[in-house]
Design a protein around this motif. Structure first.
Motif, PDB file in Angstrom:
ATOM      1  N   GLN A 128     -11.603  -0.182  -1.043  1.00  0.00           N
ATOM      2  CA  GLN A 128     -10.655  -0.830  -1.993  1.00  0.00           C
ATOM      3  C   GLN A 128      -9.544  -1.005  -1.051  1.00  0.00           C
ATOM      4  O   GLN A 128      -8.760  -2.010  -1.268  1.00  0.00           O
ATOM      5  CB  GLN A 128     -10.419  -0.107  -2.999  1.00  0.00           C
ATOM      6  N   ALA A 142      -7.490  -4.635  -0.157  1.00  0.00           N
ATOM      7  CA  ALA A 142      -6.325  -4.816  -0.528  1.00  0.00           C
ATOM      8  C   ALA A 142      -5.494  -5.410   0.680  1.00  0.00           C
ATOM      9  O   ALA A 142      -4.765  -6.143   0.707  1.00  0.00           O
ATOM     10  CB  ALA A 142      -5.602  -3.683  -1.292  1.00  0.00           C
ATOM     11  N   GLN A 143      -5.590  -4.714   1.940  1.00  0.00           N
ATOM     12  CA  GLN A 143      -5.111  -4.871   3.189  1.00  0.00           C
ATOM     13  C   GLN A 143      -5.402  -6.354   3.541  1.00  0.00           C
ATOM     14  O   GLN A 143      -4.434  -7.217   3.998  1.00  0.00           O
ATOM     15  CB  GLN A 143      -5.093  -3.959   4.113  1.00  0.00           C
ATOM     16  N   ALA A 149      -6.548  -8.770   1.608  1.00  0.00           N
ATOM     17  CA  ALA A 149      -5.742  -9.686   0.828  1.00  0.00           C
ATOM     18  C   ALA A 149      -4.380 -10.177   1.121  1.00  0.00           C
ATOM     19  O   ALA A 149      -3.923 -11.019   0.976  1.00  0.00           O
ATOM     20  CB  ALA A 149      -5.985  -9.353  -0.865  1.00  0.00           C
ATOM     21  N   SER A 150      -3.597  -8.871   1.356  1.00  0.00           N
ATOM     22  CA  SER A 150      -2.226  -8.909   1.786  1.00  0.00           C
ATOM     23  C   SER A 150      -2.143  -9.700   2.937  1.00  0.00           C
ATOM     24  O   SER A 150      -1.133 -10.774   3.014  1.00  0.00           O
ATOM     25  CB  SER A 150      -1.841  -7.536   1.918  1.00  0.00           C
ATOM     26  N   ARG A 210       3.403 -10.073  -2.052  1.00  0.00           N
ATOM     27  CA  ARG A 210       2.483  -9.428  -0.948  1.00  0.00           C
ATOM     28  C   ARG A 210       3.375  -8.051  -0.490  1.00  0.00           C
ATOM     29  O   ARG A 210       2.416  -6.945  -0.360  1.00  0.00           O
ATOM     30  CB  ARG A 210       2.131 -10.188   0.339  1.00  0.00           C
ATOM     31  N   ILE A 256       2.392  -5.337  -2.812  1.00  0.00           N
ATOM     32  CA  ILE A 256       1.025  -5.012  -2.603  1.00  0.00           C
ATOM     33  C   ILE A 256       0.987  -4.052  -1.572  1.00  0.00           C
ATOM     34  O   ILE A 256       0.511  -2.718  -1.467  1.00  0.00           O
ATOM     35  CB  ILE A 256       0.046  -6.020  -2.344  1.00  0.00           C
ATOM     36  N   ASP A 257       1.728  -4.225  -0.418  1.00  0.00           N
ATOM     37  CA  ASP A 257       1.778  -3.424   0.740  1.00  0.00           C
ATOM     38  C   ASP A 257       2.273  -2.045   0.550  1.00  0.00           C
ATOM     39  O   ASP A 257       1.846  -1.132   0.996  1.00  0.00           O
ATOM     40  CB  ASP A 257       2.371  -4.072   2.022  1.00  0.00           C
ATOM     41  N   ILE A 309      -0.057   0.163  -1.454  1.00  0.00           N
ATOM     42  CA  ILE A 309      -1.132   0.673  -0.675  1.00  0.00           C
ATOM     43  C   ILE A 309      -0.513   1.903  -0.162  1.00  0.00           C
ATOM     44  O   ILE A 309      -0.981   2.902   0.209  1.00  0.00           O
ATOM     45  CB  ILE A 309      -1.509  -0.220   0.349  1.00  0.00           C
TER      46      ILE A 309
END
Length: 74
Positions: free
Chosen positions: A11, A15-16, A18-19, A67, A70-71, A74
């Motif tokens: 996961q 996510a990485q 996608a970023s 983005r 998101i980072d 994470i």
């Protein structure tokens, strides 16, 4: 450890990835927006070309802001 606290590495990698894809999309959109805004041969009246280009550039900046969020998550 609680099931809620366990994070699946797949996961995180998803996510990485996608970023990174969003970052590339933002770069391309910014490049395209600036190109349209300054192009003399776009076929649009200059004011429309500039407005369209600025809108695309704004969208690219918004993608980049999301983005970054998101980072940070994470």
């Amino acid at each position: 450890m609680s099931d809620l606290l366990q994070v699946d590495i797949k996961q995180i990698r998803a996510a990485q990835n996608a970023s990174r894809s969003l970052a590339r999309l933002a770069i391309l959109m910014r490049w395209a927006g600036e190109g349209v805004a300054t192009a003399s041969h776009s076929g649009l009246p200059p004011a429309q070309a500039q407005s369209f280009g600025l809108a695309i550039t704004w969208a690219a900046e918004e993608i980049e802001r999301q983005r970054a969020a998101i980072d940070e998550a994470i």
